[in-house]
Design an enzyme around this catalytic site. Structure first.
Site, PDB file in Angstrom:
ATOM      1  N   ASP A  94      -9.480  -4.735  -5.139  1.00  0.00           N
ATOM      2  CA  ASP A  94      -9.028  -3.712  -4.194  1.00  0.00           C
ATOM      3  C   ASP A  94      -9.917  -2.470  -4.313  1.00  0.00           C
ATOM      4  O   ASP A  94     -10.046  -1.891  -5.390  1.00  0.00           O
ATOM      5  CB  ASP A  94      -7.569  -3.341  -4.488  1.00  0.00           C
ATOM      6  CG  ASP A  94      -6.923  -2.567  -3.350  1.00  0.00           C
ATOM      7  OD1 ASP A  94      -7.639  -1.878  -2.615  1.00  0.00           O
ATOM      8  OD2 ASP A  94      -5.688  -2.667  -3.218  1.00  0.00           O
ATOM      9  N   HIS A 135      -7.759  -5.307  -0.652  1.00  0.00           N
ATOM     10  CA  HIS A 135      -6.594  -4.541  -0.206  1.00  0.00           C
ATOM     11  C   HIS A 135      -5.902  -5.296   0.932  1.00  0.00           C
ATOM     12  O   HIS A 135      -5.994  -4.940   2.112  1.00  0.00           O
ATOM     13  CB  HIS A 135      -7.029  -3.152   0.262  1.00  0.00           C
ATOM     14  CG  HIS A 135      -5.880  -2.202   0.433  1.00  0.00           C
ATOM     15  ND1 HIS A 135      -5.075  -1.812  -0.625  1.00  0.00           N
ATOM     16  CD2 HIS A 135      -5.391  -1.567   1.539  1.00  0.00           C
ATOM     17  CE1 HIS A 135      -4.149  -0.983  -0.183  1.00  0.00           C
ATOM     18  NE2 HIS A 135      -4.313  -0.828   1.123  1.00  0.00           N
ATOM     19  N   SER A 178       0.832  -1.196   0.000  1.00  0.00           N
ATOM     20  CA  SER A 178       0.000   0.000   0.000  1.00  0.00           C
ATOM     21  C   SER A 178       0.875   1.259   0.000  1.00  0.00           C
ATOM     22  O   SER A 178       1.641   1.480  -0.928  1.00  0.00           O
ATOM     23  CB  SER A 178      -0.956  -0.035   1.190  1.00  0.00           C
ATOM     24  OG  SER A 178      -1.941   0.971   1.091  1.00  0.00           O
TER      25      SER A 178
END
Length: 261
Positions: free
Chosen positions: A203, A235, A149
């Protein structure tokens, strides 16, 4: 008579010393026809060691990601040093984060100059970690930066802006955290660093489209990128991604050692 005795003792001592010296030389010099045993150099020792730096996502911590190393049990990782640093805690959000990303995470290539300064500051910190390992003797070809991320976005920025070629950079569910103007700062050596980009197609935090925008951006900058899409993955980090990362790094460690030998 006393003089003769002293002479004989002196002669015996000289002969004994000569014999000890000859024996010592025989131990040091290999017999004819046998090659001398090579002494490992510090350069070769550096080639056998490696370093993996893992950068966590927003609100996470370094120690919480340490179990990742359990996926790397192959012999090639026997001399691998791992680092799982934690990002500074933001006084605004009370979350640990590497840089402010309030706008860019939802959009494929939405970047704002006011966020780039924070990214570049975080990059300096990552480069300091890398420089420390290089100074300790680890070859840059054996250094890998990985991140999830926001940590993936920082990974990308860090390897692209590092002046030397590294072993590789692995981006998980990340995005391009700066505009095209920053590509002018990528050195010819850094363009040789391979990138692995993995992204979940489900995601909803960092959209899959943000991941898809990465390879074209890197291609335009002359950087090689392998993009892997994972259906039904949101995610998060999956076991399949880590298994592939292990083989991806392992193959590059082997190539680095073979090139040096």
């Amino acid at each position: 008579m006393g003089s003769l005795v002293r002479f004989l003792f002196t002669l015996a001592a000289a002969v004994g010393a000569a014999a000890l010296l000859a024996a010592s030389l025989r131990r040091r010099v290999p017999p004819p026809g046998l090659p001398a045993q090579p002494v490992p150099s510090s350069h070769m020792a550096g080639r056998n060691r490696s370093f993996v730096l893992w950068l966590h996502g927003l609100g996470d911590s370094g120690p919480a990601n340490e179990p990742i190393r359990n996926f790397f049990s192959a012999p090639e990782f026997r001399l691998t040093k791992w680092s799982f640093p934690s990002a500074p805690r933001s006084p605004v959000s009370c979350n640990s984060r590497w840089f402010c990303d309030a706008v860019v995470v939802r959009y494929p290539r939405a970047t704002h100059e006011r966020y780039e300064s924070g990214v570049l500051k975080a990059v300096e910190n990552v480069h300091a970690m890398i420089d420390k390992e290089v100074a300790d003797g680890i070859h840059p070809d054996n250094i890998f930066v990985c991140g999830f991320s926001q940590g993936g976005a920082l990974t990308l920025a860090s390897v692209l802006l590092y002046p030397k070629k590294l072993g590789g950079g692995a981006v998980f569910s990340g995005w391009v955290p700066f505009g095209s103007s920053v590509t002018e700062r990528i050195s010819p050596e850094a363009r040789k660093t391979p990138i692995l980009w993995s992204h979940g197609m489900a995601d909803r935090t960092v959209l899959f489209e943000a991941g898809q925008a990465g390879p074209p951006f890197l291609q335009s900058a002359g950087v090689s990128c392998e993009f892997k899409a994972y259906p039904d993955l949101g995610h998060s980090l999956s076991k399949e991604e880590l298994i592939y990362l292990e083989s991806w790094i392992r193959s590059r460690l082997n190539a680095s050692q073979e090139k040096d030998s």
